[in-house]
Structure formats: C-alpha cells, structure tokens
Design an enzyme around this catalytic site. Structure first.
Site, PDB file in Angstrom:
ATOM      1  N   TYR A  89       0.862  -1.189   0.000  1.00 25.34           N
ATOM      2  CA  TYR A  89       0.000   0.000   0.000  1.00 25.34           C
ATOM      3  C   TYR A  89       0.892   1.231   0.000  1.00 25.34           C
ATOM      4  CZ  TYR A  89      -3.342   3.522   1.668  1.00 25.34           C
ATOM      5  OH  TYR A  89      -4.130   4.647   1.804  1.00 25.34           O
TER       6      TYR A  89
ATOM      7  N   ASP B 107       9.395   2.736  -0.485  1.00 21.90           N
ATOM      8  CA  ASP B 107       8.361   3.409   0.301  1.00 21.90           C
ATOM      9  C   ASP B 107       8.571   3.018   1.764  1.00 21.90           C
ATOM     10  OD1 ASP B 107       6.203   4.447   1.561  1.00 21.90           O
ATOM     11  OD2 ASP B 107       4.682   3.522   0.268  1.00 21.90           O
TER      12      ASP B 107
ATOM     13  N   LYS C  10       4.568   8.961   8.721  1.00 20.42           N
ATOM     14  CA  LYS C  10       4.325   8.353  10.038  1.00 20.42           C
ATOM     15  C   LYS C  10       5.293   8.852  11.129  1.00 20.42           C
ATOM     16  CE  LYS C  10       1.285   4.894   8.292  1.00 20.42           C
ATOM     17  NZ  LYS C  10       1.303   4.263   6.971  1.00 20.42           N
TER      18      LYS C  10
HETATM   19  C1  LIG Z   1       0.606   4.709   5.672  1.00 16.06           C
HETATM   20  C2  LIG Z   1       1.339   4.463   4.400  1.00 16.06           C
HETATM   21  C3  LIG Z   1       1.242   5.336   3.300  1.00 16.06           C
HETATM   22  C4  LIG Z   1       0.258   6.474   3.265  1.00 16.06           C
HETATM   23  O1  LIG Z   1       0.517   7.437   4.217  1.00 16.06           O
HETATM   24  P1  LIG Z   1      -0.678   8.450   4.635  1.00 16.06           P
HETATM   25  O2  LIG Z   1      -0.014   9.398   5.564  1.00 16.06           O
HETATM   26  O3  LIG Z   1      -1.733   7.596   5.266  1.00 16.06           O
HETATM   27  O4  LIG Z   1      -1.141   9.096   3.389  1.00 16.06           O
HETATM   28  C5  LIG Z   1       2.046   5.108   2.204  1.00 16.06           C
HETATM   29  N1  LIG Z   1       2.896   4.074   2.173  1.00 16.06           N
HETATM   30  C6  LIG Z   1       3.014   3.203   3.195  1.00 16.06           C
HETATM   31  C7  LIG Z   1       3.980   2.082   3.108  1.00 16.06           C
HETATM   32  C8  LIG Z   1       2.225   3.362   4.332  1.00 16.06           C
HETATM   33  O5  LIG Z   1       2.309   2.469   5.319  1.00 16.06           O
END
Ligand SMILES: *Cc1c(COP(=O)(O)O)cnc(C)c1O
Length: 433
Positions: free
Chosen positions: A142, A237, A265
């Site tokens: 994701y 990511d 995060k």
């Molecule tokens: C949480 C997450 C996102 C999205 O971040 P948001 O701040 O919720 O938009 C993108 N990539 C990864 C791997 C994530 O865990």
C-alpha cells in the site's frame, strides 16, 4: 457521556461509514469501533473509560507512546510562535539535514503533509526524470490512495492495472504493472519485456500493509540491479518502515540504497507529515528549478516539524530504539509460546519495532499467503483481546506497532490476555466439533 455505540450511530449520519479512514470501521472484525478519548504512554481510553494497551500507535507514528511530555511541549511551544507561515523556516532545514544525515541514499529531501503525497510525488518525479510512463508495484503493498497506485492485485504474472477503487480511471492505472511480492521470475521477465519503458519500481522494502512480510535481501538486490541495468528509479516506500524496522529504515537493515525514499508516520511525531528524498540530480528536477511540479500550502508545517524533530531526537538517544526492539522481540516470543501451549496453528514475527502475527503455520511471504490464513480465528482473537484490554489492529492485513512507553507490565498483561484468548478459541472450536 456518550457510549461508543451512540457516537458510532451519530457518526454514521454525518461521516461515510462513520470514520475518516476505512480500517477504523472494524469492517474486517465486525462490531462497534471504539471512540478514543485520550492516550497516555502505552495506553488509550475509549469514550466509556475502558483502558487498552495500544498496539496500533496510530498505525506507526507514536514510537514514543501517547502524549509524550517532550513532544507535547515542543508542539505547544511551536504553536505559540505561529502555526504556519507559507514561507521557509529554520526548523524545516534542521529536519532536512537530520534526514539527509540519517539516510545514506538521501542527498536532498522535500517535506509534505502525508505519506500519500510523498509517494504520489515520488512517482511523478520518477516519470519526469526518466521521461518514461510505466511503473511496477507489488500485490499487497500500500502506498497511500494515489490513483495510479490503487491497482487490483494481479491474477497472474503480468497484469496491467485494473483500478481497485471506483473513481480511478483505467487510464490512470494502465501504466501500472502489478507483480507478486517476492517472485523473482516475474520481476525479471517484466524487465526483459518492458525494461526500457519502466520509470520506477515502488516497493515497501518490508511490507506492513498485508500483515508483516519480510522479503529476502536477494529479492531487493534483484530490484536494485534491474533498475541499474535499465535506468529505472528504485523507490523504497519507507513511510511505515522508516525509523520503525531500524533507525535507517529497511534500507539500513538490508544495506541497499534506493534512488528515492518516501517517509511519513514516525517523522511527523503524531502530526501530519511526509517526505520524499534521494539522489540530488533526481530531486533537482522539482519545481521551481526543474520541470516536475510539486507543492503544498502546509508542507514543512512548523508545528509538525517540531513534533517530528523531538521524536527523532529522543528515539535516537543511545539505547532507546534497542529497548523497544527488545520489548517487541519478547512480545512476539510470548505470543508464540502461548499459542504453542494452546496447540493452535499460529505464527508471529517482528523486525525492529514492527510485528505481525497470523493464524497460519508460517508467517506470510506475500498477499496470497496472508489471505489464506485463518481469518475467523483472527476475528475471535481480536475481540477477546479487546475484552481483556489489549487493542490490536482490527484487520489481519495490518502490522502491529510498539513504543518506548510499552513496559514489562504491559508485556505480562498482553501475554496473559493472549493465553486466555487462545484458550477460549480452542474451547469454542471443540464445542463446535
Ligand atoms: C501509511 C502508508 C502510506 C500512506 O501514508 P498516509 O499518511 O496515510 O497518506 C504510504 N505508504 C506506506 C507504506 C504506508 O504504510
């Protein structure tokens, strides 16, 4: 005092599904979402005053726990000096310098306000830099709700993007190739066929959005090597894994340098923030100097940056991260032992301060394996643990998170709760037989 169920009913009237982000709706486990009134350290309290040990930590950010005194102070001090200017500030520079120092692969970095913005910008930048269209992503990874990345999991080796969400056009995803996570042959054959057209490979270098899935280092090395060979951009990511699986993220754990890294995060310390960075010659393609447009009214927000800097400063003090890792290892070992004693098919693993567990013989290695675990047992376990005062992620496709505020008492309570829960699950299955 309104009960959780009242708040949920009222929310359903004015907020779609009653929540502002889907997983909060308890869709995978059923029941009424708990409305959280406050948090302190490792604990949260719902609107009815029930206390839970929290293993979501806001899905990762709260690596020092809830309402950490130093972070609260940093936030209120920063806010008192003005919460946003739409002009550069010294604190943003400090954050950029800290991140560039921390990640070998990052020479320049831009701050944004969410992980979604970070990955969206990294994909656009990769396309602008390479002047190519196609990107590769992996099933079960994701990357936020970016149109081109909301793609159905593939059914075979090579699937060109079918949107996984209504409202995303086929055109938005037709240049997205989705591959099974960890499948070497798929990756090789895709590059063989389309290598010269591939702008970027975007991957969660440790996946935390389909349970916790830890790939082989060789698989990430293969992605690195193919991107080098074909002139494609490798995007790690690390929105979730950054400052979670290790202080230098998954790239530090595996000692592999991506071209671009996305963060989020933890770096926002509980306030909205993301970042994307990497090689200077790529980053310099951004506007205003370069041709790739990217912007944000609240980017580098002073209050968020203050929370993030304070979080990173504390987390990077000697021994702090190590102590959370130790807690996490003990947690996972305790869960495994409890399940073993109950003779349940169960697996659990951790990396750094992230953990995953699954009602399956082995920890899942990809989305299909994660999907084939016993989700009915997960649902039972989730609710039994909630009754015992332990708040786990309400979905078998999420990772768990610990913090510096989790202590030995929390550990004991969690494991004894798990023993009770496992016992009841076994009992229930015997009655059914
Ligand atoms: C949480 C997450 C996102 C999205 O971040 P948001 O701040 O919720 O938009 C993108 N990539 C990864 C791997 C994530 O865990």
């Amino acid at each position: 005092m309104l009960k959780n169920s009242d708040l949920y009913q009222n929310s359903l009237r004015v907020i779609p599904s009653g929540v502002n982000s889907p997983v909060r709706a308890f869709g995978a486990v059923g029941g009424v979402p708990r409305f959280i009134r406050k948090g302190k350290g490792s604990k949260i309290w719902d609107s009815e005053g029930n206390c839970f040990i929290d293993y979501i930590c806001s899905w990762g950010p709260l690596v020092l726990g809830h309402a950490n005194v130093a972070i609260v102070r940093a936030i209120s001090d920063a806010a008192a000096e003005g919460s946003t200017f739409g002009a550069p500030t010294e604190r943003e520079l400090q954050m950029a310098e800290k991140l560039v120092r921390n990640f070998k692969s990052v020479e320049k970095i831009r701050l944004v306000s969410s992980g979604t913005e970070a990955t969206m910008s990294a994909v656009r930048l990769s396309r602008g830099y390479t002047r190519r269209d196609k990107i590769i992503k992996f099933e079960g990874c994701y990357h936020g709700h970016v149109d081109s990345l909301l793609v159905e999991a593939g059914s075979g080796a090579l699937t060109f993007g079918q949107p996984s969400s209504a409202g995303v056009t086929g055109k938005a995803t037709e240049d997205t190739i989705t591959l099974a996570y960890g499948n070497y042959d798929d990756l090789k054959s895709t590059f063989k066929k389309y290598g010269d057209e591939i702008a970027a490979v975007i991957i969660e270098p440790v996946a935390g959005n389909m349970n916790l899935v830890i790939p082989e280092k060789d698989y990430l090395l293969l992605a690195r090597q193919l991107c080098n060979q074909f002139g494609s951009i490798l995007v790690f990511d690390e929105v979730m894994t950054g400052f979670r699986v290790g202080l230098q993220g998954a790239q530090g754990v595996f000692d592999i340098e991506p071209d671009l890294t996305t963060l989020g995060k933890v770096i926002g310390g509980g306030l909205p923030m993301g970042a994307f960075g990497g090689k200077a010659d790529i980053m310099d393609q951004l506007a205003p100097a370069g041709p790739v447009y990217q912007a944000g009214t609240l980017s580098g927000n002073p209050v968020a940056v203050a929370a993030g800097l304070t979080t990173l400063d504390h987390l990077m003090q000697v021994g702090v991260f190590e102590s959370i890792v130790k807690f996490t290892n003990n947690l996972v070992r305790g869960l495994r032992e409890a399940a073993e004693d109950a003779e349940l098919e169960f697996s659990a693993q951790s990396l750094g301060t992230m953990f995953g567990f699954s009602f399956s013989k082995n920890s899942p290695q990809n989305l299909v394996e994660s999907q084939s675990a016993d989700h009915e047992k997960f649902r039972q376990f989730f609710h039994l643990m909630l009754e015992e005062g332990v708040y786990l992620a309400p979905s078998p496709f999420e990772a768990g998170f610990t913090s510096a505020a989790h202590n030995d008492q929390d550990l004991e309570k969690t494991i004894s709760s798990a023993r009770i829960a496992f016992g009841k699950i076994v009992e229930a299955s015997e009655v059914r037989r």
